[in-house]
Design an enzyme around this catalytic site. Structure first.
Site, short mmCIF file in Angstrom:
data_model
loop_
_atom_site.label_atom_id
_atom_site.label_comp_id
_atom_site.label_asym_id
_atom_site.label_seq_id
_atom_site.Cartn_x
_atom_site.Cartn_y
_atom_site.Cartn_z
N ASP A 130 -11.97 7.37 3.77
CA ASP A 130 -11.10 7.07 4.59
C ASP A 130 -10.32 5.62 4.58
O ASP A 130 -9.50 5.33 5.12
CB ASP A 130 -11.09 7.71 5.97
N ASP B 185 1.66 6.58 5.25
CA ASP B 185 0.67 5.62 4.83
C ASP B 185 1.08 4.78 3.47
O ASP B 185 0.41 3.91 3.03
CB ASP B 185 -0.56 6.46 4.56
N LYS C 104 0.99 -1.20 0.06
CA LYS C 104 0.08 -0.04 0.19
C LYS C 104 0.90 1.23 -0.04
O LYS C 104 1.75 1.22 0.81
CB LYS C 104 -0.84 -0.07 1.04
N ASP D 12 -2.57 10.43 3.36
CA ASP D 12 -4.01 10.08 3.55
C ASP D 12 -4.50 11.10 4.63
O ASP D 12 -4.36 11.06 5.71
CB ASP D 12 -3.93 8.77 4.32
N LYS E 237 -10.03 13.21 7.86
CA LYS E 237 -9.37 12.83 9.34
C LYS E 237 -9.28 14.23 10.22
O LYS E 237 -9.29 15.30 9.44
CB LYS E 237 -7.96 12.33 9.13
N ARG F 44 -7.72 -0.43 1.43
CA ARG F 44 -8.37 -1.74 0.81
C ARG F 44 -8.99 -1.54 -0.52
O ARG F 44 -8.75 -2.49 -1.14
CB ARG F 44 -9.44 -2.15 1.83
N GLU G 92 -9.27 3.99 2.20
CA GLU G 92 -8.81 3.88 0.99
C GLU G 92 -7.75 2.79 0.67
O GLU G 92 -7.63 2.22 -0.34
CB GLU G 92 -8.31 5.24 0.63
N1 BES Z 1 -4.02 4.83 6.81
C1 BES Z 1 -5.13 4.51 7.61
C2 BES Z 1 -4.93 3.57 8.87
C3 BES Z 1 -3.98 4.13 9.80
C4 BES Z 1 -4.27 4.90 10.99
C5 BES Z 1 -2.70 3.91 9.62
C6 BES Z 1 -3.70 5.07 12.12
C7 BES Z 1 -1.56 4.39 10.68
C8 BES Z 1 -2.00 4.97 11.76
C9 BES Z 1 -6.36 4.02 7.02
O1 BES Z 1 -6.36 4.27 5.82
C10 BES Z 1 -7.62 4.67 7.67
O2 BES Z 1 -8.05 5.45 7.46
N2 BES Z 1 -8.27 3.43 8.07
C11 BES Z 1 -9.49 3.77 8.96
C12 BES Z 1 -10.51 2.63 8.25
C13 BES Z 1 -11.98 2.79 8.74
C14 BES Z 1 -12.44 4.28 8.17
C15 BES Z 1 -12.95 1.84 8.32
C16 BES Z 1 -9.37 3.39 10.38
O3 BES Z 1 -8.37 2.68 10.79
O4 BES Z 1 -9.64 4.25 11.02
ZN ZN Z 2 -4.67 5.05 4.73
MN MN Z 3 -7.57 6.28 5.50
#
Ligand code: BES
Ligand code: ZN
Ligand code: MN
Length: 499
Positions: free
Chosen positions: A350, A291, A268, A273, A280, A354, A352
């Site tokens: 967010d 990310d 990825k 992000d 966010k 997956r 994204e």
């Molecule tokens: N890149 C983030 C995950 C992340 C969060 C990595 C904190 C490192 C530190 C990912 O794209 C994300 O935003 N995931 C969300 C998913 C949710 C919206 C279903 C999450 O984990 O909150």
């Molecule tokens: Zn992300």
């Molecule tokens: Mn995200």
């Protein structure tokens, strides 16, 4: 920092510092440490007797030789308990020694013995590799844009082996460790760089340059080519960004492996992000430059695999996209169709990671892979579950899971197995499309992995959620300075050498 090897006696080295070691609880040092102790008139035995230094793992003590040796300083590093000694402890000892010496302004070069090849019972080549890895990983300095640069540590180290018959083995280990650590440090660089400097096209340029240096084939697909291929899920994530998405493909094909089913590594690579329209909060958002840690690990691993000349075919795919809010952004509610024809419904822009993986995993089916491993900073929830102690491991294949767990054990880049329960699928069934990209808060790690599994195409597959592993705010591990860790490179190199 450059490491070389030489045949000789550590006692006779004329350099700024020599490094010897001690197991915990030893009061009468033997081997090289004993020889240095005798040359210093018993200074190491007195140091132990004082109680200030017990040989605890990673502890160091500095002695000045005051003319008793050609070297100005002697650093004694603790190896911990002899019955607990392993490659991880050898890496830690080398890293601790390097870190201690880099705090001394006068040390430009040093000589060191190998930790643990004698009484420690490690294979000499593996011990030499661990030494090189530890020292070079501890020596890492992140990119720095200040006009005044921080002081650099030692410029060079020489690994001294007494037994001439072992020198070639030791040299092979040091060179391997150096190749791997160099690649880990490059992965750290990619992760450290901010998103205005390392955006998808810039990342692709760096990958291409590295590929030319080490002899990898490099292909980069832009948005027009990806549209042609039908990668509509990936492209939707890129829609709000002024930067063009890039699919970076690196191929390591040693002679005679053209027909082999490749090991395919997918990373990825969200270069930033923001969350997109599901934006966010500002607090801590800057760190979302990391990310792309999965892509960095994959590109770093391919670099090391090429440098080592590993004898199997390996293909690395980094899926690089910036996730931004904009008038062109994709929206919650949007329905997308990707390269496999499978459809999905957006609940959160967010989620994204997956989405870009869905198209990357569809794309790699063309290689008829022996196995596919994806690495992704996918969920915040994996950090809540496991902390920065281990990445979450999901796999649809037992043999692949076992190989990954063995590689994790060997490298100390920990993995912990997580389930892919069928029931997770219930949570991500879509209303208007086959799946939706969020299953809600409960089981968020499992449903994210289940979503990705839906887009795999029959091959053995494993997914590593590395969200809590790519960045560290502490210096508890001397081989991992604050900031980007380069997690995953050593793990993937080990895997490629095994399967
Ligand atoms: N890149 C983030 C995950 C992340 C969060 C990595 C904190 C490192 C530190 C990912 O794209 C994300 O935003 N995931 C969300 C998913 C949710 C919206 C279903 C999450 O984990 O909150
Ligand atoms: Zn992300
Ligand atoms: Mn995200």
């Amino acid at each position: 920092m450059q490491l070389t090897t030489t045949q000789g006696n550590i006692v006779e080295q004329s350099t700024d510092a020599i490094v010897v070691n001690l197991f915990e609880g030893i009061t009468e040092p033997g081997g090289a440490t004993g020889a240095v102790d005798r040359a210093l008139g018993g200074a190491i035995r007195r140091l132990i007797g004082s109680g200030d230094f017990t040989g605890e793992a990673g502890a160091t003590a500095l002695l000045y030789s005051q003319g008793a040796l050609p070297a100005e300083r002697v650093l004694v590093v603790g190896l911990g308990k002899q019955d607990q000694f392993d490659l991880k402890a050898a890496r830690k000892a080398a890293a601790s020694a390097h870190k201690a010496l880099s705090q001394l302004k006068g040390v430009r070069q040093y000589a060191t013995v190998i930790h643990g090849a004698g009484a420690g019972g490690l294979e000499p080549q593996a011990a030499a590799q661990a030494l090189a890895e530890g020292a070079l990983l501890a020596a890492y300095q992140a990119p720095n844009y200040k006009r005044e640069k921080p002081p650099a540590g030692p410029e060079s180290g020489v690994v001294v082996e007494f037994d001439g018959a072992q020198l070639d083995t030791i040299t092979a280990g040091v060179n391997a460790g150096q190749a791997i650590a160099t690649a880990v440090c490059h992965a750290r660089d990619y992760v450290s760089e901010p998103a205005n400097i390392l955006y998808p096209e810039a990342f692709a340029r760096r990958a291409r340059q590295m590929a030319e240096e080490v002899g990898l084939a490099c292909t980069v697909l832009g948005e027009a080519e990806m549209r042609e291929l039908g990668m509509g899920i990936l492209l939707a994530v890129s829609q709000g960004s002024a930067r063009e998405a890039q699919l970076i493909i690196l191929e390591h094909t040693p002679p005679g492996t053209e027909e082999q089913q490749p090991l395919v590594l997918v990373g990825k690579g969200i270069t930033f992000d923001t969350g997109g329209i599901s934006i966010k909060p500002w607090d801590g958002m800057w760190l979302m430059k990391d990310d792309m840690g999965g892509a960095a690990a994959v590109i770093g691993a391919l670099e090391a695999i090429a440098r080592l000349g590993i004898s199997r075919q390996v293909i690395g795919v980094a899926v690089c996209v910036e996730n931004m809010p904009d008038g062109n952004s994709f929206r919650p509610g949007d329905i997308l169709t990707g390269i496999t024809g499978k459809t999905c419904e957006i609940l959160s822009t967010d989620a994204e990671g997956r989405l870009v993986l869905a198209d990357a995993l569809g794309y790699v089916a063309r290689y008829s892979p022996a196995a596919v491993v994806d690495l992704a900073t996918l969920t915040g929830a994996i950090g809540v579950a496991l902390g920065p102690q281990a990445a979450g491991l999901f796999a649809n294949n037992d043999a692949l899971r076992e190989s990954l767990l063995a590689a994790a054990e060997k490298t100390g880049e920990r993995l912990w197995p997580m389930p892919l329960y069928e029931e997770y699928m219930e949570e991500i069934k879509g209303e208007m499309a086959e799946v939706k990209n969020s299953g809600g808060r409960m089981g968020g790690v499992g449903t994210s992995a289940k979503f990705i599994e839906h887009f795999t195409e029959g091959y053995p597959w494993a997914h590593l959620d590395i969200a809590a592993m790519v960045w560290t705010n502490n210096e508890r591990n001397p081989a991992t300075p604050k900031g980007a860790t380069g997690y995953g490179v050593r793990l993937l190199v080990e895997l490629a050498g095994q399967i």
